[in-house]
Write a protein that holds these residues in place. Structure first.
Motif, PDB file in Angstrom:
ATOM      1  N   UNK A  14       0.827  -1.201   0.000  1.00 23.18           N
ATOM      2  CA  UNK A  14       0.000   0.000   0.000  1.00 23.18           C
ATOM      3  C   UNK A  14       0.865   1.256   0.000  1.00 23.18           C
ATOM      4  N   UNK A  15       0.323   2.326  -0.531  1.00 21.23           N
ATOM      5  CA  UNK A  15       1.025   3.613  -0.573  1.00 21.23           C
ATOM      6  C   UNK A  15       0.421   4.537   0.472  1.00 21.23           C
ATOM      7  N   UNK A  16       1.283   5.130   1.297  1.00 25.85           N
ATOM      8  CA  UNK A  16       0.821   6.027   2.340  1.00 25.85           C
ATOM      9  C   UNK A  16       0.964   7.484   1.951  1.00 25.85           C
ATOM     10  N   UNK A  17       0.736   8.354   2.909  1.00 24.04           N
ATOM     11  CA  UNK A  17       0.747   9.795   2.633  1.00 24.04           C
ATOM     12  C   UNK A  17       2.129  10.292   2.224  1.00 24.04           C
ATOM     13  N   UNK A  18       3.191   9.724   2.809  1.00 20.95           N
ATOM     14  CA  UNK A  18       4.542  10.138   2.428  1.00 20.95           C
ATOM     15  C   UNK A  18       4.815   9.775   0.968  1.00 20.95           C
TER      16      UNK A  18
END
Length: 236
Positions: A104-108
Motif C-alpha cells: 500500500x502507498x501512504x501519505x509520504x
C-alpha cells in the motif's frame, strides 16, 4: 541481444517477444539498463517535440506522460515506497523493512510522487525552451547507470532479482557506460553532475536504508533524472 531484450522487459512496458533466459541472463541484463534509458529518453524527446508543436506546456505534459507510460510507473512506485518507509520508520530499521514490504502507498509516498511529477513537468517545460530535446536521451541513460554502481557498492536488503544484479556487473561495464556518459557530456556539460549524484544516493541509502533493493534502484533513477534535468536547465 537476449539480455538487452530482458533489460527492456524489466525496465519498460514495451511489447517485446518472450525470450528464453536463465539466472545468469537475468543478472547480466543490468548491463543494458543504460541502453533502455536511451530508448526511453528518445521516446520522451519525441513527445516533447510533438507536443511542443502546439505549446511548450503541451510538449512537457506529453513528454511526462510518455515517460511514465514507458516505464509503467515502476520507478515512481519505488520512490513512493522509499518515501513511505523513511517517513514512517523514524530510524527503526525493523519498521522500515515492514513498510517497504507493504504494497500500500501512504501519505509520504503520495506526496513524494506528486512532487516528483510536478518537478519533472516544470523542468521539461524549461527544457522545451532552453535545451535540445535529444539531450533527454542522455538524461535517461545516465540515470540508469546508477543501478550498475549501486549493485556493486551496496549490500542487498533481501534476496530477489535486485540482489542477483551484483553478479552481472563488472568494472568494464562501469567504465564503458561512464565513457558513453562522457561523450554525451561533450554537448551537455550539466550531465557531469551524475558523477556526484550516483555516489550521493548510494551514501544516503547506506545511511538511511542499510542497502539496496528494487525500490532503492527505482527511487534513485527518479531522483537522478530530476536532478539531471535541473542541471541541464541551469547550465544551458
Amino acid at each position: 541481444m537476449r539480455r538487452l531484450v530482458l533489460a527492456m522487459q524489466l525496465m519498460t512496458c514495451l511489447p517485446l517477444p518472450p525470450v528464453k533466459a536463465d539466472e545468469g541472463d537475468f543478472a547480466a541484463a543490468i548491463r543494458w539498463f543504460p541502453a533502455t534509458g536511451m530508448v526511453v529518453g528518445a521516446c520522451v524527446a519525441g513527445g516533447l517535440m510533438l507536443g511542443g508543436r502546439v505549446d511548450p506546456w503541451a510538449g512537457a505534459l506529453l513528454a511526462l506522460l510518455v515517460w511514465v507510460a514507458m516505464t509503467g510507473a515502476l520507478h515512481i512506485d519505488g520512490l513512493a515506497d522509499i518515501a513511505d518507509a523513511v517517513g514512517a520508520a523514524h530510524g527503526d530499521r525493523t519498521k522500515l523493512s515492514l513498510v517497504l514490504a507493504d504494497p500500500h502507498v501512504g501519505s509520504f509516498g503520495v506526496t513524494a510522487v506528486a512532487l516528483q511529477l510536478l518537478t519533472k513537468l516544470v523542468l521539461l517545460r524549461l527544457c522545451a525552451e532552453l535545451v535540445p530535446a535529444w539531450w533527454l536521451i542522455g538524461v535517461a541513460m545516465a540515470a540508469r547507470m546508477g543501478p550498475l554502481f549501486w549493485s556493486r557498492w551496496l549490500p542487498p536488503l533481501h534476496e530477489g532479482l535486485a540482489s542477483r544484479f551484483r553478479d552481472g556487473v563488472r568494472p568494464a561495464h562501469l567504465l564503458g557506460w561512464s565513457a558513453v556518459a562522457m561523450l554525451f557530456a561533450w554537448w551537455m556539460p550539466g550531465l557531469l553532475i551524475v558523477a556526484a549524484l550516483i555516489p550521493a544516493w548510494a551514501m544516503w541509502l547506506r545511511a538511511r536504508i542499510g542497502g539496496i533493493s528494487g525500490d532503492g534502484h527505482g527511487a534513485g533513477i527518479e531522483i537522478v533524472e530530476s536532478a539531471l534535468l535541473a542541471a541541464l536547465v541551469l547550465t544551458s
